[in-house]
Design an enzyme around this catalytic site. Structure first.
Site, PDB file in Angstrom:
ATOM      1  CG  HIS A  63     -16.693 -13.380   3.887  1.00 62.85           C
ATOM      2  ND1 HIS A  63     -17.215 -14.205   4.528  1.00 62.85           N
ATOM      3  CD2 HIS A  63     -15.291 -13.536   4.039  1.00 62.85           C
ATOM      4  CE1 HIS A  63     -16.363 -15.094   5.255  1.00 62.85           C
ATOM      5  NE2 HIS A  63     -15.141 -14.389   4.838  1.00 62.85           N
ATOM      6  CE  LYS A  69      -3.532  -7.890   0.185  1.00 62.51           C
ATOM      7  NZ  LYS A  69      -2.939  -8.564   1.322  1.00 62.51           N
ATOM      8  CE  LYS A 105      -3.217  -7.141  11.208  1.00 64.15           C
ATOM      9  NZ  LYS A 105      -3.086  -5.876  10.260  1.00 64.15           N
TER      10      LYS A 105
HETATM   11  P1  NAD Z   1       7.644  -3.696  13.014  1.00 67.44           P
HETATM   12  O1  NAD Z   1       7.677  -5.302  13.783  1.00 67.44           O
HETATM   13  O2  NAD Z   1       8.406  -3.532  11.816  1.00 67.44           O
HETATM   14  O3  NAD Z   1       8.078  -2.552  14.112  1.00 67.44           O
HETATM   15  C1  NAD Z   1       7.669  -2.531  15.043  1.00 67.44           C
HETATM   16  C2  NAD Z   1       8.704  -1.637  15.993  1.00 67.44           C
HETATM   17  O4  NAD Z   1       7.753  -1.221  17.146  1.00 67.44           O
HETATM   18  C3  NAD Z   1       9.740  -2.482  16.378  1.00 67.44           C
HETATM   19  O5  NAD Z   1      10.976  -1.859  16.201  1.00 67.44           O
HETATM   20  C4  NAD Z   1       9.685  -2.707  17.740  1.00 67.44           C
HETATM   21  O6  NAD Z   1      10.908  -2.841  18.497  1.00 67.44           O
HETATM   22  C5  NAD Z   1       8.931  -1.570  18.305  1.00 67.44           C
HETATM   23  N1  NAD Z   1       8.120  -1.937  19.433  1.00 67.44           N
HETATM   24  C6  NAD Z   1       7.666  -2.767  19.903  1.00 67.44           C
HETATM   25  N2  NAD Z   1       6.852  -2.630  21.212  1.00 67.44           N
HETATM   26  C7  NAD Z   1       7.329  -1.438  21.580  1.00 67.44           C
HETATM   27  C8  NAD Z   1       6.779  -0.554  22.855  1.00 67.44           C
HETATM   28  N3  NAD Z   1       6.160  -0.911  23.754  1.00 67.44           N
HETATM   29  N4  NAD Z   1       7.424   0.768  22.593  1.00 67.44           N
HETATM   30  C9  NAD Z   1       8.014   1.242  21.552  1.00 67.44           C
HETATM   31  N5  NAD Z   1       8.402   0.499  20.617  1.00 67.44           N
HETATM   32  C10 NAD Z   1       8.060  -0.619  20.483  1.00 67.44           C
HETATM   33  O7  NAD Z   1       6.175  -3.483  12.914  1.00 67.44           O
HETATM   34  P2  NAD Z   1       5.433  -2.700  11.634  1.00 67.44           P
HETATM   35  O8  NAD Z   1       5.165  -3.506  10.551  1.00 67.44           O
HETATM   36  O9  NAD Z   1       6.178  -1.595  11.615  1.00 67.44           O
HETATM   37  O10 NAD Z   1       4.054  -2.416  12.434  1.00 67.44           O
HETATM   38  C11 NAD Z   1       3.768  -1.262  13.294  1.00 67.44           C
HETATM   39  C12 NAD Z   1       2.302  -0.908  13.450  1.00 67.44           C
HETATM   40  O11 NAD Z   1       1.926  -0.522  12.040  1.00 67.44           O
HETATM   41  C13 NAD Z   1       1.480  -2.205  13.884  1.00 67.44           C
HETATM   42  O12 NAD Z   1       0.341  -1.507  14.412  1.00 67.44           O
HETATM   43  C14 NAD Z   1       0.905  -2.565  12.427  1.00 67.44           C
HETATM   44  O13 NAD Z   1      -0.434  -3.268  12.715  1.00 67.44           O
HETATM   45  C15 NAD Z   1       0.730  -1.171  11.744  1.00 67.44           C
HETATM   46  N6  NAD Z   1       0.625  -1.442  10.242  1.00 67.44           N
HETATM   47  C16 NAD Z   1       1.727  -1.999   9.660  1.00 67.44           C
HETATM   48  C17 NAD Z   1       1.502  -2.047   8.364  1.00 67.44           C
HETATM   49  C18 NAD Z   1       2.809  -2.686   7.498  1.00 67.44           C
HETATM   50  O14 NAD Z   1       2.564  -2.343   6.193  1.00 67.44           O
HETATM   51  N7  NAD Z   1       3.718  -3.290   7.947  1.00 67.44           N
HETATM   52  C19 NAD Z   1       0.381  -1.652   7.569  1.00 67.44           C
HETATM   53  C20 NAD Z   1      -0.569  -1.008   8.259  1.00 67.44           C
HETATM   54  C21 NAD Z   1      -0.446  -0.954   9.620  1.00 67.44           C
END
Ligand code: NAD
Length: 469
Positions: A63, A69, A105
């Site tokens: 905090h 966020k 989160k």
């Molecule tokens: P998403 O759900 O859009 O995509 C995840 C993809 O990974 C899917 O296509 C899924 O089928 C695939 N997947 C799942 N398990 C898998 C495995 N074992 N092997 C290969 N592929 C697999 O999620 P996202 O938003 O793209 O997030 C992905 C990562 O990025 C996460 O770690 C998330 O915390 C991080 N992240 C996301 C954001 C955001 O803005 N969305 C921001 C920062 C970090």
């Protein structure tokens, strides 16, 4: 691996970074802890009748800045340790990028693929109202965003639920980011994380000294890339890197992978995934049944963009990439990191690399509080000004520009231009600032340097308020 703790890894990164600071241990302990951990259960009615009890979390790590966020994750693997680790990564990420938020989160323990859209809507609306009851969501206190398994649709449900509860709150739509444009989202947010990842990789490969040290040429042109996870982050990262001349030679998904040494067309792959739910039937490449093996294939840059805990002490010795670019959060365990660094593999850490999402979320939150799109007030003014300058130059030199040249130089920036250039500026300067800190303090790797930078900033906010000496 069952006793593996992702949060434990994050805490040990902070301990490692603390060595390069001179803050008292008590302050470092405070910086490590999660301030609030809220676990709750709620029932939802299933479409075919019957009920299911859903377990969920919201963790507020720090905090020191408000609001906190962080994204909301829908996955059957969600657990308290994971949500705590991801919340704490958010605090350090925001501090590193100078985005004025604390970290948080959310997690909902479901496999979204097993639920109908109407059921997911019930889950999301109920999750939001549980957060409202405990004051764990508001534009001033705690602002969720998309993460693994969630996107614009879920953020729209959250915004709609919150604004229904608080119709008199003028800033109600600032309670969540990653919303559709029609619900006061911002242009460029959907692709922001992937765009930021591509900027981060571009900066890393632009430094001749660092590339020479790992045996690579500078620049993205021709770099061979293997990607894990063709979701929001993975797809956009691959798209932007391909546009810059990189070659995507392998894509791993949860149910199989595709490999082609000559390159895959990322647009064809995403169209197939969107239409059939999978990439495994793609014809212009070799099908890889055990997609995890792709992490061990030869390439220049390996980009895990799916989940944490993907490169472990088991497979790290077989990783052949020159750079591991952490688009996902926590894809490399601490044990694996030691092995990769020992093998002279450069790691671009998650803390920095995927911060584009929260950076543009910050822009969206600012837009919601000001209730005006970036560029709306000054686009036309800039265009008129540019036109005047061009006409003056034409008169002075006697040379006339073509209509196309005029259009190119006159056009004022719209919202997406301002968002993308703000994102680029923040990603570029954070990379070089962190690298310079690493050199100046003789810190061995970029992850430790990123933590040192963010621990220093969080510590200062406690010291300046007189909480610590
Ligand atoms: P998403 O759900 O859009 O995509 C995840 C993809 O990974 C899917 O296509 C899924 O089928 C695939 N997947 C799942 N398990 C898998 C495995 N074992 N092997 C290969 N592929 C697999 O999620 P996202 O938003 O793209 O997030 C992905 C990562 O990025 C996460 O770690 C998330 O915390 C991080 N992240 C996301 C954001 C955001 O803005 N969305 C921001 C920062 C970090």
């Amino acid at each position: 691996m069952s006793d593996y703790s992702f949060f434990g890894d994050v805490c040990s990164y902070i301990d490692r970074a603390a060595v390069y600071t001179d803050h008292p241990q008590g302050l470092i302990e405070q910086i490590k802890q999660c301030n609030s951990v809220y676990k709750f259960n709620f029932p939802i009615k299933l479409a075919h009748g019957g009920y299911r009890v859903i377990t969920a979390w919201r963790v507020q790590h720090s905090h020191h800045r408000l609001p906190v966020k962080g994204g909301v994750r829908y996955s059957r693997h969600v657990n308290e340790d994971e949500v705590m680790a991801l919340a704490s990564l958010m605090s350090f990420k925001c501090a590193l990028m100078d985005v004025p938020f604390g970290g948080a989160k959310g997690g909902v323990c479901i496999n979204p693929l097993e639920y109908k859209a109407s059921e997911l809507e019930s889950v999301t609306r109920r999750y939001t109202s549980e957060l409202i009851k405990k004051n764990f969501i508001s534009p001033a206190l705690d602002v969720p965003a998309p993460d693994y398994g969630t996107g614009e649709r879920e953020m729209a449900w959250i915004a709609d639920t919150y604004s229904t509860f608080f119709p008199e709150q003028i800033n109600a739509y600032g309670c969540v980011t990653g919303k559709p444009i029609s619900l006061h989202g911002i242009r460029g947010r959907t692709e922001a994380t992937g765009r930021g990842v591509s900027f981060g990789i571009r900066e890393a490969v632009s430094v001749a000294e660092d590339m020479k040290a790992i045996g690579l040429n500078t620049g993205l042109e021709g770099k061979r890339i293997i990607l894990q996870g063709l979701g929001n982050v993975g797809y956009h990262t691959a798209k932007f890197l391909q546009e810059e001349g990189a070659i995507i030679i392998g894509v791993a998904e949860y149910n199989g992978g595709i490999y082609n040494i000559d390159g895959l067309d990322i647009e064809e792959l995403i169209l197939l995934k969107r239409s059939s739910g999978s990439i495994v039937n793609y014809q212009k490449g070799q099908s890889i049944v055990n997609a995890r093996e792709l992490l061990e294939y030869e390439c220049d840059i390996l980009i895990p963009a799916a989940l944490e805990n993907q490169i472990t002490e088991d497979n790290a010795p077989r990783v052949k990439a020159k750079i591991v670019a952490e688009a996902a959060n926590g894809p490399v365990t601490k044990g694996a990191e030691a092995i990769l660094l020992e093998k002279n593999i450069m790691i671009i850490p998650d803390l920095y690399l995927n911060a584009g999402g929260v950076t543009v979320s910050y822009f969206e939150w600012l837009k919601n509080l000001s209730r005006v799109s970036f560029g709306r007030m000054d686009k036309r003014y800039e265009e008129v000004n540019n036109r005047r300058i061009l006409h003056a130059m034409e008169e002075l030199t006697g040379n006339k520009l073509s209509e196309t040249q005029h259009k190119l130089m006159e056009t004022g920036p719209g919202e997406v231009d301002i968002v993308n250039s703000g994102l680029e500026e923040i990603m570029v300067s954070a990379y070089h600032d962190t690298r310079e800190l690493m050199k100046a303090k003789e810190i061995p790797d970029l992850r430790t340097a990123s933590f040192v930078s963010s621990v220093e900033k969080i510590a200062l906010s406690y010291i300046d308020r007189g909480i610590f000496p």
